[in-house]
Scaffold this motif. Sequence first.
Motif, PDB file in Angstrom:
ATOM      1  N   UNK A 192       0.837  -1.207   0.000  1.00 37.53           N
ATOM      2  CA  UNK A 192       0.000   0.000   0.000  1.00 37.53           C
ATOM      3  C   UNK A 192       0.868   1.252   0.000  1.00 37.53           C
ATOM      4  N   UNK A 193       1.980   1.220   0.750  1.00 34.46           N
ATOM      5  CA  UNK A 193       2.861   2.384   0.785  1.00 34.46           C
ATOM      6  C   UNK A 193       3.620   2.533  -0.528  1.00 34.46           C
ATOM      7  N   UNK A 194       4.033   1.432  -1.131  1.00 32.64           N
ATOM      8  CA  UNK A 194       4.658   1.517  -2.449  1.00 32.64           C
ATOM      9  C   UNK A 194       3.678   2.112  -3.464  1.00 32.64           C
ATOM     10  N   UNK A 195       2.417   1.712  -3.378  1.00 32.17           N
ATOM     11  CA  UNK A 195       1.411   2.248  -4.289  1.00 32.17           C
ATOM     12  C   UNK A 195       1.186   3.732  -4.035  1.00 32.17           C
ATOM     13  N   UNK A 196       1.226   4.134  -2.748  1.00 36.61           N
ATOM     14  CA  UNK A 196       1.086   5.552  -2.422  1.00 36.61           C
ATOM     15  C   UNK A 196       2.238   6.351  -3.016  1.00 36.61           C
ATOM     16  N   UNK A 197       3.436   5.789  -2.963  1.00 32.94           N
ATOM     17  CA  UNK A 197       4.587   6.447  -3.584  1.00 32.94           C
ATOM     18  C   UNK A 197       4.384   6.587  -5.089  1.00 32.94           C
ATOM     19  N   UNK A 198       3.762   5.596  -5.692  1.00 29.71           N
ATOM     20  CA  UNK A 198       3.526   5.612  -7.132  1.00 29.71           C
ATOM     21  C   UNK A 198       2.484   6.662  -7.525  1.00 29.71           C
ATOM     22  N   UNK A 199       1.422   6.760  -6.735  1.00 33.95           N
ATOM     23  CA  UNK A 199       0.294   7.623  -7.098  1.00 33.95           C
ATOM     24  C   UNK A 199       0.369   9.012  -6.481  1.00 33.95           C
ATOM     25  N   UNK A 205      -0.219   6.006   8.740  1.00 37.92           N
ATOM     26  CA  UNK A 205       0.468   4.977   9.506  1.00 37.92           C
ATOM     27  C   UNK A 205      -0.040   5.061  10.937  1.00 37.92           C
ATOM     28  N   UNK A 206      -0.910   4.116  11.299  1.00 38.76           N
ATOM     29  CA  UNK A 206      -1.639   4.222  12.555  1.00 38.76           C
ATOM     30  C   UNK A 206      -0.858   3.725  13.766  1.00 38.76           C
ATOM     31  N   UNK A 250      10.151   2.619  10.938  1.00 39.77           N
ATOM     32  CA  UNK A 250      11.406   2.358  10.234  1.00 39.77           C
ATOM     33  C   UNK A 250      11.146   1.800   8.833  1.00 39.77           C
ATOM     34  N   UNK A 251      10.176   0.905   8.739  1.00 44.25           N
ATOM     35  CA  UNK A 251       9.838   0.317   7.441  1.00 44.25           C
ATOM     36  C   UNK A 251       9.335   1.401   6.495  1.00 44.25           C
ATOM     37  N   UNK A 252       8.444   2.244   6.986  1.00 47.30           N
ATOM     38  CA  UNK A 252       7.901   3.316   6.147  1.00 47.30           C
ATOM     39  C   UNK A 252       9.004   4.261   5.695  1.00 47.30           C
ATOM     40  N   UNK A 253       9.905   4.608   6.597  1.00 40.72           N
ATOM     41  CA  UNK A 253      11.002   5.510   6.264  1.00 40.72           C
ATOM     42  C   UNK A 253      11.887   4.923   5.169  1.00 40.72           C
ATOM     43  N   UNK A 254      12.146   3.617   5.265  1.00 40.98           N
ATOM     44  CA  UNK A 254      12.995   2.972   4.262  1.00 40.98           C
ATOM     45  C   UNK A 254      12.302   2.918   2.900  1.00 40.98           C
ATOM     46  N   UNK A 255      10.996   2.670   2.887  1.00 40.12           N
ATOM     47  CA  UNK A 255      10.269   2.639   1.616  1.00 40.12           C
ATOM     48  C   UNK A 255      10.298   4.014   0.953  1.00 40.12           C
ATOM     49  N   UNK A 263       8.812  12.615   3.043  1.00 41.23           N
ATOM     50  CA  UNK A 263       8.303  12.029   4.284  1.00 41.23           C
ATOM     51  C   UNK A 263       6.859  12.425   4.542  1.00 41.23           C
ATOM     52  N   UNK A 264       6.423  13.600   4.021  1.00 44.06           N
ATOM     53  CA  UNK A 264       5.058  14.048   4.299  1.00 44.06           C
ATOM     54  C   UNK A 264       4.002  13.241   3.545  1.00 44.06           C
ATOM     55  N   UNK A 265       4.435  12.273   2.734  1.00 45.19           N
ATOM     56  CA  UNK A 265       3.469  11.375   2.093  1.00 45.19           C
ATOM     57  C   UNK A 265       2.796  10.476   3.124  1.00 45.19           C
ATOM     58  N   UNK A 266       3.466  10.244   4.251  1.00 41.21           N
ATOM     59  CA  UNK A 266       2.940   9.376   5.296  1.00 41.21           C
ATOM     60  C   UNK A 266       2.481  10.209   6.477  1.00 41.21           C
TER      61      UNK A 266
END
Length: 322
Positions: A192-199, A205-206, A250-255, A263-266
């Motif tokens: 889902x985060x990879x797709x968010x990066x794409x779109x 991130x709850x 950490x996972x989100x930051x690495x993606x 970073x403001x995408x998340x």
Amino acid sequence: MDGKNCLVTGAAGFIGSHLCRRLLDEGAQVHALVRPGTGLERIAGFADRLVIHRADVADRDALSTCLAQAEPDVVYHLATPTRFAGSDPVANAAASMETIVQTLIALVAALADLPRPPDNFVRTGTIAEYGNVAFPYREEQREAPVTPYGTAMLAGTHYLALLQDDLPFPSVTARLALTYGEGQSPNFFVPALFEACQTGRPIKLRHPDDRRDLIHVDDVIDALLVMGQAPLPGARHINVSTGQAPTMRQVASRILEVMGCNADLVDVEDNSPSQKPSVLLSDAALAGQIYGWRSRIGIDRGLEMLANSYLQEHKPLRQHHA
């Protein structure tokens, strides 16, 4: 696996499709059992190399026809749902018993009735079977699952162990950590985060401080292949995991880093002080002792591999550079 007949249930799923491809590469004859109506997108690129059977495992006649045609040497059972649509816990419990436990027993019974039963039966389990117990999870622990899914999967593991001495074939359950990789549904956080990066669409991130044992699908397939070889003593259920549990922050930051996004995408929703972060973490030492297997793809490398596949598949990529 060279020259063996392998049957894979759930063959069109995320892990099942990767397994089918690797079995073909290893020289196996692969029979893919796919439920009627299931899309074949994940296996479309090599479907002509598979023997595809459209059947529901719960349909005894259709299953018997499939098994008679396949005459499997090794059976991989991956056809289990990971989520249930309803919010009613009692309904979800009933659905989990029907789709996970009863399906497993139906398949085992049909295999036991074959004139030539398989040489080995490998079933995928889940880290969710452990539930509310001390981590890192070890195979000898008494489990305490907290969801209908985890409870039904655990019931399947115990039923399989209970029946083992009475079955005409050996079996093992691979308790998988949280698997990620190419082709996973965007209903899960990593894709889902990879797709968010794409779109460019923001994502929330709850539970950023929750820690998860995330394992790359290539590592999982390596484990399943070695477990499908000659059965070994001491293997009833085996953890297939990395033994590491990074935080989701950490996972989100690495993606974001490997995808070149801001970073403001998340939108990070910090845990409240009263909310203790949850941890899912398994010890894979037994897999090393019995099979000589260990995870070889760390989270940084695994996410970079996945980013490369996204960059190749989704050109031109809409990037959000810092």
